[in-house]
Structure formats: structure tokens, C-alpha cells
Design a protein around this motif. Structure first.
Motif, PDB file in Angstrom:
ATOM      1  N   PRO A 104       0.802  -1.237   0.000  1.00  0.00           N
ATOM      2  CA  PRO A 104       0.000   0.000   0.000  1.00  0.00           C
ATOM      3  C   PRO A 104       0.826   1.274   0.000  1.00  0.00           C
ATOM      4  O   PRO A 104       0.458   2.247  -0.662  1.00  0.00           O
ATOM      5  CB  PRO A 104      -0.830  -0.127   1.282  1.00  0.00           C
ATOM      6  CG  PRO A 104      -0.913  -1.591   1.541  1.00  0.00           C
ATOM      7  CD  PRO A 104       0.380  -2.166   1.073  1.00  0.00           C
ATOM      8  N   GLU A 105       1.954   1.301   0.731  1.00  0.00           N
ATOM      9  CA  GLU A 105       2.722   2.536   0.811  1.00  0.00           C
ATOM     10  C   GLU A 105       3.421   2.889  -0.496  1.00  0.00           C
ATOM     11  O   GLU A 105       3.854   4.025  -0.694  1.00  0.00           O
ATOM     12  CB  GLU A 105       3.761   2.443   1.942  1.00  0.00           C
ATOM     13  CG  GLU A 105       4.839   1.381   1.757  1.00  0.00           C
ATOM     14  CD  GLU A 105       4.466   0.055   2.385  1.00  0.00           C
ATOM     15  OE1 GLU A 105       5.344  -0.591   2.979  1.00  0.00           O
ATOM     16  OE2 GLU A 105       3.283  -0.335   2.279  1.00  0.00           O
ATOM     17  N   LEU A 106       3.518   1.916  -1.430  1.00  0.00           N
ATOM     18  CA  LEU A 106       4.159   2.179  -2.715  1.00  0.00           C
ATOM     19  C   LEU A 106       3.172   2.596  -3.803  1.00  0.00           C
ATOM     20  O   LEU A 106       3.590   3.087  -4.856  1.00  0.00           O
ATOM     21  CB  LEU A 106       4.922   0.935  -3.189  1.00  0.00           C
ATOM     22  CG  LEU A 106       6.044   0.405  -2.302  1.00  0.00           C
ATOM     23  CD1 LEU A 106       6.729  -0.778  -2.987  1.00  0.00           C
ATOM     24  CD2 LEU A 106       7.045   1.492  -1.989  1.00  0.00           C
ATOM     25  N   VAL A 107       1.884   2.366  -3.568  1.00  0.00           N
ATOM     26  CA  VAL A 107       0.882   2.598  -4.625  1.00  0.00           C
ATOM     27  C   VAL A 107       0.871   4.050  -5.125  1.00  0.00           C
ATOM     28  O   VAL A 107       0.902   4.283  -6.343  1.00  0.00           O
ATOM     29  CB  VAL A 107      -0.519   2.164  -4.147  1.00  0.00           C
ATOM     30  CG1 VAL A 107      -1.589   2.616  -5.138  1.00  0.00           C
ATOM     31  CG2 VAL A 107      -0.566   0.652  -3.981  1.00  0.00           C
ATOM     32  N   PRO A 108       0.817   5.064  -4.253  1.00  0.00           N
ATOM     33  CA  PRO A 108       0.784   6.442  -4.774  1.00  0.00           C
ATOM     34  C   PRO A 108       2.000   6.789  -5.623  1.00  0.00           C
ATOM     35  O   PRO A 108       1.872   7.419  -6.683  1.00  0.00           O
ATOM     36  CB  PRO A 108       0.722   7.294  -3.502  1.00  0.00           C
ATOM     37  CG  PRO A 108       0.140   6.394  -2.463  1.00  0.00           C
ATOM     38  CD  PRO A 108       0.686   5.043  -2.772  1.00  0.00           C
ATOM     39  N   LEU A 109       3.187   6.379  -5.169  1.00  0.00           N
ATOM     40  CA  LEU A 109       4.410   6.677  -5.919  1.00  0.00           C
ATOM     41  C   LEU A 109       4.402   5.999  -7.282  1.00  0.00           C
ATOM     42  O   LEU A 109       4.651   6.638  -8.313  1.00  0.00           O
ATOM     43  CB  LEU A 109       5.635   6.228  -5.118  1.00  0.00           C
ATOM     44  CG  LEU A 109       6.989   6.331  -5.841  1.00  0.00           C
ATOM     45  CD1 LEU A 109       7.310   7.777  -6.193  1.00  0.00           C
ATOM     46  CD2 LEU A 109       8.098   5.728  -4.985  1.00  0.00           C
ATOM     47  N   LEU A 110       4.092   4.702  -7.323  1.00  0.00           N
ATOM     48  CA  LEU A 110       4.107   3.975  -8.596  1.00  0.00           C
ATOM     49  C   LEU A 110       2.990   4.446  -9.520  1.00  0.00           C
ATOM     50  O   LEU A 110       3.170   4.488 -10.743  1.00  0.00           O
ATOM     51  CB  LEU A 110       3.990   2.471  -8.345  1.00  0.00           C
ATOM     52  CG  LEU A 110       5.162   1.828  -7.594  1.00  0.00           C
ATOM     53  CD1 LEU A 110       4.980   0.322  -7.522  1.00  0.00           C
ATOM     54  CD2 LEU A 110       6.484   2.165  -8.267  1.00  0.00           C
ATOM     55  N   THR A 111       1.855   4.823  -8.965  1.00  0.00           N
ATOM     56  CA  THR A 111       0.762   5.334  -9.797  1.00  0.00           C
ATOM     57  C   THR A 111       1.185   6.606 -10.520  1.00  0.00           C
ATOM     58  O   THR A 111       0.914   6.772 -11.713  1.00  0.00           O
ATOM     59  CB  THR A 111      -0.486   5.608  -8.936  1.00  0.00           C
ATOM     60  OG1 THR A 111      -0.914   4.385  -8.324  1.00  0.00           O
ATOM     61  CG2 THR A 111      -1.620   6.159  -9.785  1.00  0.00           C
TER      62      THR A 111
END
Length: 432
Positions: free
Chosen positions: A241-248
């Protein structure tokens, strides 16, 4: 890197470098492990005789010129080259270690903390490339080598100057790796910007975290349609979950909506620091995790743990590599998940979708592994004797015994009781 023996048709020496074995090959060339007269190991890339023509020589000469231009600790440096030889060749620094694609396919995805460390490190390396007015254009898991001194970027064969709209490829031809290619590159737009490398880095980090790329299809035409269609969103299944905003944001369809490489570094740093670590500590954990000798690596992977076992809580000063709020397993345990394959250089083949080989399919509770035996003994002899720069930064992994790993002996109740007994025994015999 894994090497295989030379075949009878392979040369014994190229440009003064003695060839010791094969590292890999692509559509245009063969890469050998070589050694300079002074004993310096090198990766020697040689163009195949069957494809040597004026165009391939020109492209090869461009790659050499670019390697002379780029610099930085994250770039495999050029040692020597000759684009005019009968068989054009170049030699670069040899990086002892697997590429990211092979590591993930063999050992499973990286923990989220280590993905962030990888992202910051590679983004910073790309920043130096971009400062030279260059673009890599073919960043992918196979072009990230996990060496003993940290990850390094290789293969600038498709790199171009950012402001250039010139091309050495035929009209209406797109060269690159489709699953890691941003929409504007797949559409043949020129000139390209540094946003193409940001997108490609996003695919690399997604693969590192999940074992799959954002788009997968058995047909290359379907794949290109998925990449270029604004309505088809990247597959982020399994992303912490903590990587989703960055990768999006990095995988945004519109180039202008993606962060810069500098912003990627800052966002990775902020996410690492939110877990109570410095980025330098996370980088040391990444190197320790990926540089483990093959004979020791399996013992460092997570092992099944009884559901009834309740592991002790980690010390606040040394947090477990677990995503915030994830109480079912440590992030290190994610390394046991299965990984999908990565397509070869330049052209897509059918994506590998191999089932998990060995790791348990059920989520595991978080576990802590014992520290290095020597470190434990040192700390027992002298509680203040610690290595603040390394020993405490190594990822805590489960041992291969099938039992929950114990905490450091100096923290256990048994150790405290033993120490108290020794002190009492010593006091009764002391002369003072």
C-alpha cells in the motif's frame, strides 16, 4: 552474474582482454567475462559478425560515445572500446551480481523498504545521466545489476540525447522493451523527455515489489495497445500500500504528470524515514540482502512459522521491514512470493507466469531472525560494542529451521538470569 564456458567458435581474446566465459547474449551481440592484462575483470560486449554493417557500427559507436559521457557511482563505467575493429567491441566495469530480473525470479519480490531504497538509488543515478542531456530509453529489470556495492545501471545501447529527434532505426519502427516502455515512446513520439526513464523506473520498481510488470499479454500487438491506451490502467496487483501512490504517479499515461527523478528520490526518502530509518541504512540493507552468497541465501529466506507462535516485538531503534499497518507478515516475508518473468532485450516474448517454486502460499506472521553469531558474541562481551553503520541495518530475515527465530541473546530473559547468576557467583568468591 552467471557465466557459462566459452564455445569453440568464441574468440580467446578481444582487444587485449582475455575472455574467460559467456555472460549473456542479445540479438546483436555476445557479452563475455574478460580480464585485462592487469587483471581487471570486465564485461566485454562484441557485435556478432552476422549483424556487422554500417548501421550497426554507427549505433555501436554512438553507444561508446554515450558511455564516455555518462558518469556516476550507479553507472557501469566504460573501460575500453573499438567500434572500427573487424568485430566491434566495448569493455565495461564488471559487476559481480545478478540482474534484478533474475534475482526476483529466483528469490521472489523485494520487501517494500528495499524497493524504496532501490528506487532512490537508481533515480539518483538517472539524474546524473539526465544532467548530461541523455536518456537511457531501455531501463528494465535486466538492466539493473545488483552488485556488492549496490545496484548499477547497464546497457546504454538505446540511449539518446534528450533534445535529439534523430533516429538510427527505420521509419515507423519502435525499439525498446514493450512492457517497460512509456506510451509516448511506444507511439514513436519525438523528441522524448526524461519522463520516459521515470516511467521505465516505475515498471522496474513494480516488478521488484510484485514480480510482474504493469502490462502483460501474449501478443505484442495487444501489449502495445494496452500500453498506449489511456483507458487501460497499469496492473498494480500485489503492490504494498505505501508504494501505490508513488508507482501510480510514475506510471502516469501523460508524461507531464510524472514526477522528476529528483522528486522520486525525495518521495522514496520520505517513505523510508516514515519507517524510522535513514535512507543510507536502507541502502545498506538492500546490498546485504541482494549480495548474500548463493550457498547462504536460502538460509536467509523466510521460513514457515507456526500460527501459534507469537514473536517478540522488535526494539524501537531497529524496526522490522514491514509496511505500516500490515500485521500478517513482515515485508521481508514478501521475498518468498513467486515472480513472473521479464521479457528479453528489445522484443517481447510470451510473459513467464511460472507458479511459485517452494515458498508457502499462505501469508506468514512477522518473524525476527537472530543476528549474526559473531555480532551476538561481541555484544555479550561488550554491550556497547555495536556497528552502528552496518550490523544493525541488515534486514532481519527468518532462519530456515521452521521455528520462529529468537531475539538477540542479550535481550532474552534466560540471558538476563544467567548473567545475574554469574554476577552473584563472582561476588561470593571475590576478595573485596
Amino acid at each position: 552474474m552467471q557465466t557459462t564456458p566459452l564455445s569453440p567458435e568464441d574468440p580467446a581474446r578481444i582487444g587485449g582482454f582475455e575472455l574467460l566465459g559467456r555472460i549473456g547474449q542479445g540479438g546483436m551481440g555476445q557479452v563475455y567475462l574478460g580480464e585485462s592484462p592487469g587483471g581487471e575483470p570486465a564485461a566485454v560486449k562484441v557485435i556478432k559478425p552476422s549483424v556487422v554493417d554500417s548501421t550497426s557500427r554507427l549505433r555501436f559507436a554512438q553507444e561508446i560515445d554515450i558511455l564516455k559521457t555518462v558518469w556516476g557511482a550507479r553507472i557501469a563505467q566504460l573501460l575500453d572500446a573499438d567500434a572500427d575493429a573487424e568485430q566491434p567491441w566495448l569493455a565495461t566495469e564488471y559487476v559481480e551480481g545478478p540482474d534484478l530480473g533474475k534475482h526476483v525470479m529466483t528469490h521472489g519480490p523485494l520487501p517494500a523498504l528495499l524497493v524504496l531504497s532501490l528506487g532512490a538509488t537508481i533515480a539518483e543515478g538517472l539524474g546524473y545521466v539526465h544532467k548530461q542531456g541523455l536518456l537511457h530509453r531501455d531501463l528494465k529489470p535486466a538492466n539493473i545489476l545488483l552488485g556488492p556495492n549496490g545496484p548499477k545501471i547497464i546497457d546504454f545501447g538505446l540511449a539518446v540525447f534528450a533534445a535529439s529527434s534523430a533516429s538510427l532505426t527505420a521509419a515507423n519502427t519502435v525499439v525498446g522493451t514493450p512492457s517497460c516502455m512509456p506510451p509516448e515512446q511506444a507511439n514513436g513520439e519525438k523528441p522524448l523527455t526524461s519522463a520516459v526513464d521515470v516511467y521505465a523506473l516505475g515498471t522496474v520498481l513494480l516488478f521488484a515489489a510484485t514480480g510482474h510488470l504493469p502490462y502483460r499479454a501474449s501478443n505484442i500487438h495487444v501489449l502495445f495497445h494496452m500500453v498506449t491506451d489511456p483507458a487501460t490502467t497499469p496492473d498494480l496487483t500485489g503492490t504494498p500500500p505505501e508504494l501505490v501512490p508513488l508507482l501510480t504517479s510514475m506510471l502516469s499515461h501523460q508524461a507531464q504528470a510524472r514526477p522528476t527523478v529528483g522528486e522520486v528520490v525525495q518521495q522514496c526518502r520520505a517513505l523510508v524515514e516514515a519507517q524510522g530509518l535513514k535512507l543510507a541504512q536502507a541502502r545498506r540493507r538492500l546490498t546485504t540482502y541482494t549480495a548474500a552468497p548463493p550457498e547462504e541465501f536460502l538460509t536467509l529466506l523466510p521460513a514457515p512459522v507456526s500460527q501459534s507462535a507469537v514473536p517478540p516485538a522488535p526494539a524501537p531503534s531497529d524496526p522490522v521491514d514491514a509496511p505500516p499497518g500490515d500485521g500478517t507478515r513482515s515485508a521481508v516475508a514478501q521475498a518468498g512470493e513467486s515472480a513472473a518473468g521479464v521479457e528479453p532485450t528489445l522484443f517481447l516474448t510470451s510473459p513467464h507466469q511460472a507458479p511459485p517454486a517452494g515458498p508457502p502460499s499462505q501469508p506468514e506472521p512477522p518473524v525476527l531472525a537472530p543476528q549474526n553469531t559473531q555480532s551476538i558474541q561481541d555484544e555479550q562481551d561488550d554491550p556497547d560494542k555495536k556497528d552502528p553503520g552496518h550490523a544493525q541495518d541488515v534486514p532481519r530475515r527468518a532462519c530456515g529451521t521452521g521455528r520462529p527465530a529468537a531475539r538477540s541473546l542479550r535481550h532474552s530473559a534466560q540471558a538476563k538470569r544467567t548473567a545475574q547468576q554469574l554476577r552473584e557467583a563472582y561476588a561470593t568468591r571475590a576478595a573485596f
